[in-house]
Design a protein around this motif. Sequence first.
Motif, mmCIF file in Angstrom:
data_model
loop_
_atom_site.group_PDB
_atom_site.id
_atom_site.type_symbol
_atom_site.label_atom_id
_atom_site.label_comp_id
_atom_site.label_asym_id
_atom_site.label_seq_id
_atom_site.Cartn_x
_atom_site.Cartn_y
_atom_site.Cartn_z
ATOM 1 N N ASP A 72 -15.334 -4.811 -14.756
ATOM 2 C CA ASP A 72 -14.199 -4.421 -13.905
ATOM 3 C C ASP A 72 -14.316 -5.156 -12.570
ATOM 4 O OD1 ASP A 72 -11.920 -3.158 -12.941
ATOM 5 O OD2 ASP A 72 -12.967 -1.306 -12.396
ATOM 6 N N HIS A 104 -18.971 6.237 -9.838
ATOM 7 C CA HIS A 104 -19.533 5.829 -11.122
ATOM 8 C C HIS A 104 -20.437 4.621 -10.928
ATOM 9 C CE1 HIS A 104 -15.370 4.217 -10.562
ATOM 10 N NE2 HIS A 104 -15.991 3.064 -10.715
ATOM 11 N N ARG A 157 -15.490 1.594 2.767
ATOM 12 C CA ARG A 157 -14.353 2.062 1.976
ATOM 13 C C ARG A 157 -14.955 2.732 0.748
ATOM 14 N NH1 ARG A 157 -12.415 0.753 -3.506
ATOM 15 N NH2 ARG A 157 -10.170 0.975 -3.539
ATOM 16 N N ASP A 194 -14.518 4.095 -2.885
ATOM 17 C CA ASP A 194 -13.690 3.958 -4.077
ATOM 18 C C ASP A 194 -13.437 5.330 -4.721
ATOM 19 O OD1 ASP A 194 -12.565 1.986 -6.024
ATOM 20 O OD2 ASP A 194 -14.000 2.912 -7.386
ATOM 21 N N GLU A 222 -10.435 5.981 -0.789
ATOM 22 C CA GLU A 222 -9.344 5.719 -1.726
ATOM 23 C C GLU A 222 -9.093 6.996 -2.515
ATOM 24 O OE1 GLU A 222 -8.112 2.732 -5.336
ATOM 25 O OE2 GLU A 222 -10.002 3.782 -5.342
ATOM 26 N N SER A 238 -7.073 8.909 -5.293
ATOM 27 C CA SER A 238 -6.278 8.717 -6.486
ATOM 28 C C SER A 238 -5.421 9.963 -6.726
ATOM 29 C CB SER A 238 -7.274 8.489 -7.620
ATOM 30 O OG SER A 238 -6.657 8.468 -8.848
ATOM 31 N N SER A 239 -4.142 9.782 -7.016
ATOM 32 C CA SER A 239 -3.248 10.900 -7.402
ATOM 33 C C SER A 239 -3.476 12.147 -6.550
ATOM 34 C CB SER A 239 -3.462 11.262 -8.869
ATOM 35 O OG SER A 239 -3.254 10.138 -9.665
ATOM 36 N N LYS A 274 4.357 4.091 -6.594
ATOM 37 C CA LYS A 274 4.678 4.524 -7.956
ATOM 38 C C LYS A 274 6.177 4.725 -8.126
ATOM 39 C CE LYS A 274 0.096 6.337 -8.661
ATOM 40 N NZ LYS A 274 -0.808 7.434 -9.011
ATOM 41 N N HIS A 325 -5.870 -5.278 -4.229
ATOM 42 C CA HIS A 325 -6.313 -5.978 -5.434
ATOM 43 C C HIS A 325 -5.926 -5.251 -6.718
ATOM 44 C CE1 HIS A 325 -9.020 -2.776 -4.638
ATOM 45 N NE2 HIS A 325 -9.540 -2.897 -5.854
ATOM 46 N N ASP A 326 -5.322 -4.070 -6.603
ATOM 47 C CA ASP A 326 -4.904 -3.322 -7.794
ATOM 48 C C ASP A 326 -3.397 -3.326 -7.986
ATOM 49 O OD1 ASP A 326 -7.519 -2.480 -8.361
ATOM 50 O OD2 ASP A 326 -7.305 -0.626 -7.205
ATOM 51 N N ARG A 372 -2.813 -5.992 -12.332
ATOM 52 C CA ARG A 372 -3.608 -6.120 -11.110
ATOM 53 C C ARG A 372 -3.935 -7.581 -10.811
ATOM 54 N NH1 ARG A 372 -8.415 -1.761 -11.609
ATOM 55 N NH2 ARG A 372 -9.065 -3.156 -13.276
HETATM 56 O O1 ISL Z 1 -5.033 6.805 -10.248
HETATM 57 C C1 ISL Z 1 -4.689 5.860 -9.551
HETATM 58 C C2 ISL Z 1 -3.711 5.992 -8.465
HETATM 59 O O2 ISL Z 1 -3.260 7.298 -8.287
HETATM 60 C C3 ISL Z 1 -5.298 4.553 -9.756
HETATM 61 O O3 ISL Z 1 -4.542 3.594 -9.123
HETATM 62 C C4 ISL Z 1 -6.715 4.545 -9.203
HETATM 63 O O4 ISL Z 1 -6.706 5.047 -7.901
HETATM 64 C C5 ISL Z 1 -7.251 3.189 -9.145
HETATM 65 O O5 ISL Z 1 -7.265 2.610 -10.406
HETATM 66 C C6 ISL Z 1 -8.667 3.229 -8.611
HETATM 67 O O6 ISL Z 1 -9.022 1.947 -8.245
HETATM 68 C C7 ISL Z 1 -10.309 1.717 -7.782
HETATM 69 O O7 ISL Z 1 -11.309 2.107 -8.691
HETATM 70 C C8 ISL Z 1 -11.326 1.402 -9.936
HETATM 71 C C9 ISL Z 1 -11.258 -0.103 -9.768
HETATM 72 O O8 ISL Z 1 -11.004 -0.696 -11.004
HETATM 73 C C10 ISL Z 1 -10.198 -0.508 -8.772
HETATM 74 O O9 ISL Z 1 -10.191 -1.899 -8.587
HETATM 75 C C11 ISL Z 1 -10.475 0.245 -7.512
HETATM 76 O O10 ISL Z 1 -9.624 -0.116 -6.448
HETATM 77 C C12 ISL Z 1 -12.590 1.801 -10.629
HETATM 78 O O11 ISL Z 1 -13.692 1.587 -9.796
#
Ligand code: ISL
Length: 570
Positions: A64, A107, A201, A203, A256, A258-259, A286, A330-331, A416
């Motif tokens: 990844d 992780h 930052r 993740d 970061e 997520s959701s 989204k 980057h995503d 991505r």
């Molecule tokens: O669930 C999401 C948004 O609500 C996803 O976008 C999630 O937050 C995102 O995939 C998480 O990204 C980060 O962790 C990943 C990695 O692949 C990404 O590049 C990173 O930015 C796993 O480590």
Amino acid sequence: MPASPATRPFRSSVVYQIYPKSFRDSTGNGVGDLRGVIEKVPYIASLGVDHVWFNPFFPSPGRDNGYDISDYRAIDPAMGTMEDFDELVAALAEKGIGVILDMVLNHTSTAHEWFQRALAGDPVYQDYYILRPAKEDGSLPTNWVSKFGGPAWERFGDTDHYYLHLFDRTQADLNWHNPAVRAQAAGIVNFWRERGVRGFRFDVINLIGKDEELRDAPPGTDDRAMYTDGPLVHDYLRELAAASFGADEAGITVGEMSSTTIEACVGYSRPENHELSMVFSFHHLKVDYDQGRKWTDVPADLPALKRILSDWALGMQEGGGWNALFWNNHDQPRAVNRFGDPGRYRAESATMLATAVHLLRGTPYVYMGEEIGMTDPAYTSIEDYVDVEARNAYAELLAEGRTPQEAFRIVHRKARDNSRTPMAWDASATAGFTTGTPWLRPTGQEAVNVEREEREGSILPYYRKLISLRHELPLIAEGAYAPWEQDNPDVLAYTRTHEGDRLLVLCNLRGTDSEVTLPEGLETAEVLIANHADADAWVAAHRAVRPRPSALPLRPYEAIALLERAEPAA
Ligand code: ISL
């Protein structure tokens, strides 16, 4: 070694994001590296940014692209050495720029020594991960799905247990209930603090507070609710801060999320809570998902975009939290392709989008290439894509019965890799990124590259100006936010106020003419920044219209910020 400089407060800072694998290759092997970044420090400094966030460059199998870390305390040999890293930190510090490192602590890679020891049967390390037996009926421990497709559980070696992986099966979720895991996390942050790093930052950090007992998502509900934003996240973040970065007065941290929800993010970023400086959230990205599903192809819902940006700005302000502001990373595919017009109005839409977030309440992030208006690659085949997520999605779309053309069209819109293509430095075949063969194929660099943008472009100078405005005007860093004309379906508009100064920001989200009503007052307002050269005359002409208040027409993707000072300049 020199520490990262004590830069200005994070509220008046701007962050530049670098995906090291794609920024600049100094060795010719086709993969970006730290010495490549060192070469480009003068360019980075010329932007005026305060910090650089680097995506992970730690040893990793690369399944990844570095988010599967196998050693948190070293540099991936493909990216350079620890000496290169120290030199990079020093070179940036000399320009007054701090470093933000990417801590992937939800992780590890399954290649990490901890996981390998766990596999070998060591119970100490087995407790580092989330291992569960199958249910009595033999089915997987829960019905959760991986964010990269397929089930979130994988057989743990040849045992009768499974390990949880919310991402790829080579990214095993850590068990944050285990105090030893939390101590390891703090130790990793402190390792980099000792090397002078003051920015981090984190993740997907809102996934670390899973319940001890993992439960199925009830049928028809979203499984993310079962493990996202658990109350323990706050406890663990406070503990991590107290044991590591919390001591850094001039530090900057961003989680970061997520959701997530506004309420949770207020909690993560209120200074009183001693958790993080700020948060990334993704709801505004989204609005081109069909019913919440990413791998779909629908136009962006612009009124929804306006509503979400405004709800987050207001909600975070009311709760005393702080947003990281961004369109690209980057995503994400390039925002110019999603919300603008990369063909006819590339410069206008790129600068309009920049205006919209740089003048908001929060800390703006610029993702490499955004400042020159880079666009999604003109790929024509799934073979051009490398990313595990894109490859899996393509296969799943085919399995759902889509034709290869349909599946490709969808992946091409959302992948991505769209933003991971090499930074375009010049018009050459390898975009000035490498002397070898780039790991991901660049396209479009003949027209869009740094050299040309420096010479004759309008996007780069516009970004430089926006960045310096945040430094100069407390109104932008500190001012109160209020939406303006929230029901206008075409124009994103808001005000910022501070000590009697007032800023009105107007952004036409459409590639057609729109109009917006001006609020009362603003008689002495001046154009602070605008993406059409004649904005002063344009505004003056319309201000002269009587009777007032008159509507101000906006041209395609036009952005204008009007500043009225409490004490007009003499
Ligand atoms: O669930 C999401 C948004 O609500 C996803 O976008 C999630 O937050 C995102 O995939 C998480 O990204 C980060 O962790 C990943 C990695 O692949 C990404 O590049 C990173 O930015 C796993 O480590």
